[in-house]
Design an enzyme around this catalytic site. Sequence first.
Site, PDB file in Angstrom:
ATOM      1  N   ILE A 105     -15.897 -28.264  20.205  1.00 28.25           N
ATOM      2  CA  ILE A 105     -16.276 -29.769  20.687  1.00 28.25           C
ATOM      3  C   ILE A 105     -15.717 -30.104  21.788  1.00 28.25           C
ATOM      4  O   ILE A 105     -16.410 -30.719  22.563  1.00 28.25           O
ATOM      5  CB  ILE A 105     -16.025 -30.341  19.485  1.00 28.25           C
ATOM      6  CG1 ILE A 105     -16.982 -30.407  18.300  1.00 28.25           C
ATOM      7  CG2 ILE A 105     -15.841 -31.935  19.714  1.00 28.25           C
ATOM      8  CD1 ILE A 105     -16.764 -31.052  17.070  1.00 28.25           C
ATOM      9  N   LYS A 161      -4.989 -33.669  11.928  1.00 30.48           N
ATOM     10  CA  LYS A 161      -4.736 -32.368  12.449  1.00 30.48           C
ATOM     11  C   LYS A 161      -3.623 -32.551  13.431  1.00 30.48           C
ATOM     12  O   LYS A 161      -4.033 -33.100  14.188  1.00 30.48           O
ATOM     13  CB  LYS A 161      -5.870 -31.582  12.963  1.00 30.48           C
ATOM     14  CG  LYS A 161      -5.578 -30.170  13.402  1.00 30.48           C
ATOM     15  CD  LYS A 161      -6.828 -29.733  13.949  1.00 30.48           C
ATOM     16  CE  LYS A 161      -6.254 -28.448  14.798  1.00 30.48           C
ATOM     17  NZ  LYS A 161      -7.323 -27.394  15.495  1.00 30.48           N
ATOM     18  N   ALA A 168     -13.106 -28.503  13.136  1.00 33.22           N
ATOM     19  CA  ALA A 168     -11.594 -28.795  13.476  1.00 33.22           C
ATOM     20  C   ALA A 168     -11.528 -29.107  14.928  1.00 33.22           C
ATOM     21  O   ALA A 168     -12.365 -28.535  15.723  1.00 33.22           O
ATOM     22  CB  ALA A 168     -10.600 -27.399  13.528  1.00 33.22           C
TER      23      ALA A 168
END
Length: 499
Positions: A348, A80, A52
């Site tokens: 990330i 998302k 995610a």
Amino acid sequence: MQAEPIRSIVIVGGGTAGWMAATYLARRLTHLRIAITVVDSAAIGTVGVGEATVPAIRDFLAAIELSEIEVLRETGGTIKYGIRFDGWSKPGDAFFHPFGLYGVPARGVAFHHFWLKLRAAGDTTPLSAYCLATQLAERGLFLPPSDRPANDLGVFNFAVHFDASKFAAMLRRLALANHVDHIDGRIDRVEQDADGRIDAVTLADGRRVEGDLWIDCSGFRSLLLGEALGVPYVDWRQWLPVDRAVAIPCESANPDPRPMTTATARAAGWQWHIPLRHRVGNGYVYCSDHIDDAAAEEVLIGSLEGKPLAQPNRLRFTTGHRARFWEKNVVALGLSSGFLEPLESTSITLIQSGLERFVALFPDRDFDPRLAATFNRQSQLEIERIRDFLLLHYRANGRVGEPFWDRMRAIAPTEGLQIKLDAWRSGGEFVRNEWDTFQDPSWLSMYAGFDDLPRRHSPLADQFDVDDLTATMARMRAAIDTTLAHGEPHAAFLDRMVG
């Protein structure tokens, strides 16, 4: 005199961090004709962090010239719009942290003060009714963000979910196509010069790899920064004591995946649910002081929506970071630099931000220590700000009578978090810090979701009376409803654009 430029970069470790670094550096430094090499071993698995993301991923994809559609297609990805928190405020309740704004400010007064004024007057309309991103997520719709929204009601963004292993493979192909070299081999020895800089590594088969600049993406081991250079680890378990996770992908029972990540509170931590097109990512992040590994695994398996697709993957970690992120000629990215649990999908983001900031400070072979000092200060502030935001989630919980959650609610806030809480609770104001990853709307979503509201609205909101505000707010909700009519079912969008 201009110092000798960097001519070679060696990235130690593949996975998400290594291949993100390879693709980004290959694109951004192409004019410098630097040889870039990734050294990793197929025999050593990767953690596979970051299924995610947050909207910043779109900037990264643009920088390496990948489109969101390509990524969605190649990785089984989905959209998302934010994160749903189930059971955090109290069992049975839920709230949403969106990638978007709430309402419209007026006459220099933030929207939430008008909402607070109406709430005090008896209006029970939730804050979420004034956020387009939240409404899109709850209705399972996709709508591209407008380049020129009419007002703040139309300001929102999106991120993507993807299969981390497929994303890394996609980046690997792109890096190789951009002349990055790849060496498959296990590192046996790290060589340092008289000043302590990394000179070379020797592989198990005897090959020797030299480099000017080294990027440590070796995961929790931190082979270069931690082991070779001896940079110590700063332990943050006093604030974030969760230290284990178990992850299991499963079959999806829902043909129309919701465009959101879900974080569900459990007895000793929380469970993630990340819907992909070909499967669902699931994991239980927990504190080993309150549940053992076998019991945590049992809880996760018992909550899967479909058949497990792999054996449980157990992880152990310590929340915190290396005391320095750049030391001598080594820069660490990803798990080798530190770890924050995946509660707000920041793994990330931290890799991406580290790359962007490092390129802006790109050194020559003198490695001016002032560059590293600047980078280290930025990196530490950034990760500390995220830590404080995560701590807010736990401290504000309403799960009274449960040992883990009672413990988390009793943890003393950091100084930075206390300053933010004081400004909010006393006057509904936000404190904005340098290198804040999460901006005012994110903090507002947490405060409102946990019903942690200030004792008063701003007196500036009294420029408007209750009747005027009631009518204005109704028009805002109607405008959002009109915009939602242009949305497309999430699954239909994926079928149309991705196939």
